[in-house]
Design an enzyme around this catalytic site. Structure first.
Site: not given
Ligand code: GUN
Length: 312
Positions: A58, A102, A125
């Site tokens: 990322k 994460q 997200d």
């Protein structure tokens, strides 16, 4: 009827590269106007190997398109309270457009509590319940990266969806459930009749065999075999499994679909690797650009922009 033509290989690498170029160009335009670039933050707790490599990727790809990229790394021992304080800090920082935490998190941290602490406007997200609800209602939101990437693959490969039977295998919060909702929406790039199959579905083989579009996110290596697929179907494989192989590396990557036997029956199919995988991070970058432009929050009352988003 037999499908005598070769299947179209839906190349996620090429499509992801094209989208990245589009985002990069947009960043260049922003910089040319003298503005700061979009800023994406990743928060990672502990040393999980898969998470570390995902976050590294990322970071690399964010920088490639010209974003500012930061990673907040915390040891496994961080308390839930400390992590929530960090999120509060990120929520308030006007120089941070979007961030992700994460997953998975260590067991002593309540994942749901953490996801709900992310400001919905920065939740690139799309895991906050508010964003999930907005997606269900067809409102502007951040669509989770994998289903968003799959929508892009279908659209950019000009796969017809309207009126088709789309079968989704797997009902995870991150992939299967949002995917089923998106494909059923009344928009020109969806409009499917959707069946969502899961571990308790009884006649899974029959249902799959009736799919015009089969999206497989079941997490089982080579679960879908040729006898489960209709001639001329479009098959999207979300699975990524590393299995032992008799080659130099000692392993190979396979999907949830038995590619070699399924592909000849398909109109179009995604390979593994190189199909859905490359699309996920690109989708996150796209969501970050939306966050930078405040597209989620500012267009509620502007119907035209709303429809533009919705029909995308
Ligand atoms: N872990 C595995 N996939 C994801 C993802 O898409 N987002 C986050 N935050 N964590 C993950």
């Amino acid at each position: 009827m037999e499908n005598n033509s070769k299947p179209i290989l839906i190349d996620g690498r090429i499509i992801a590269k094209t989208i990245k170029e589009e985002i990069k160009q947009e960043v260049q335009n922003i910089l040319a106007e003298g503005k700061r670039p979009p800023h994406l933050v990743a928060v990672i707790v502990g040393e999980n190997g898969a998470s570390l490599s995902y976050v590294a990727s990322k970071e690399k790809q964010s920088k490639e398109v010209g974003f500012t990229s930061s990673v907040y790394r915390f040891p496994e021992t961080i308390s839930e309270k400390q992590l929530l304080e960090t999120l509060d800090f990120l929520n308030k920082d006007p120089e941070v457009d979007g961030y992700i935490v994460q997953l998975p998190l260590p067991k002593h941290i309540n994942e749901r509590k953490v996801l709900e602490a992310i400001a919905p406007s920065k939740d690139v997200d799309g895991f906050h319940p508010s964003n999930g609800g907005r997606m269900m209602l067809g409102m502007p939101t951040y669509i989770p990266a994998t289903p968003y990437g799959i929508k892009q693959l279908l659209e950019r490969s000009e796969i017809e969806t309207e009126g088709k039977h789309c079968v989704v295998l797997g009902r995870s919060n991150i992939v299967g459930t949002p995917m089923a909702i998106l494909m059923s929406r009344n928009s020109k790039k969806a409009n499917c009749t959707v069946t969502l199959c899961h571990s308790k579905t009884k006649n899974i083989k029959e249902i799959c065999s009736s799919a015009d579009i089969l999206i497989v996110a079941i997490g089982k290596p080579e679960f879908v075999t040729a006898d489960m697929v209709k001639e001329g179907a479009v098959v999207i494989d979300v699975g990524i499994h590393r299995v032992k192989a008799d080659n130099e590396k000692g392993y190979k990557i396979i999907g949830d679909v038995k590619f070699d036997e399924v592909a000849p029956k398909c109109k179009a199919i995604t390979p593994v690797p190189g199909g859905v995988g490359p699309m996920t991070i690109v989708s996150l970058l796209d969501n970050t650009m939306k966050a930078y432009k405040h597209e989620r929050s500012s267009i509620m009352s502007k119907e035209k922009t709303y429809l533009k988003w919705y029909n995308k």
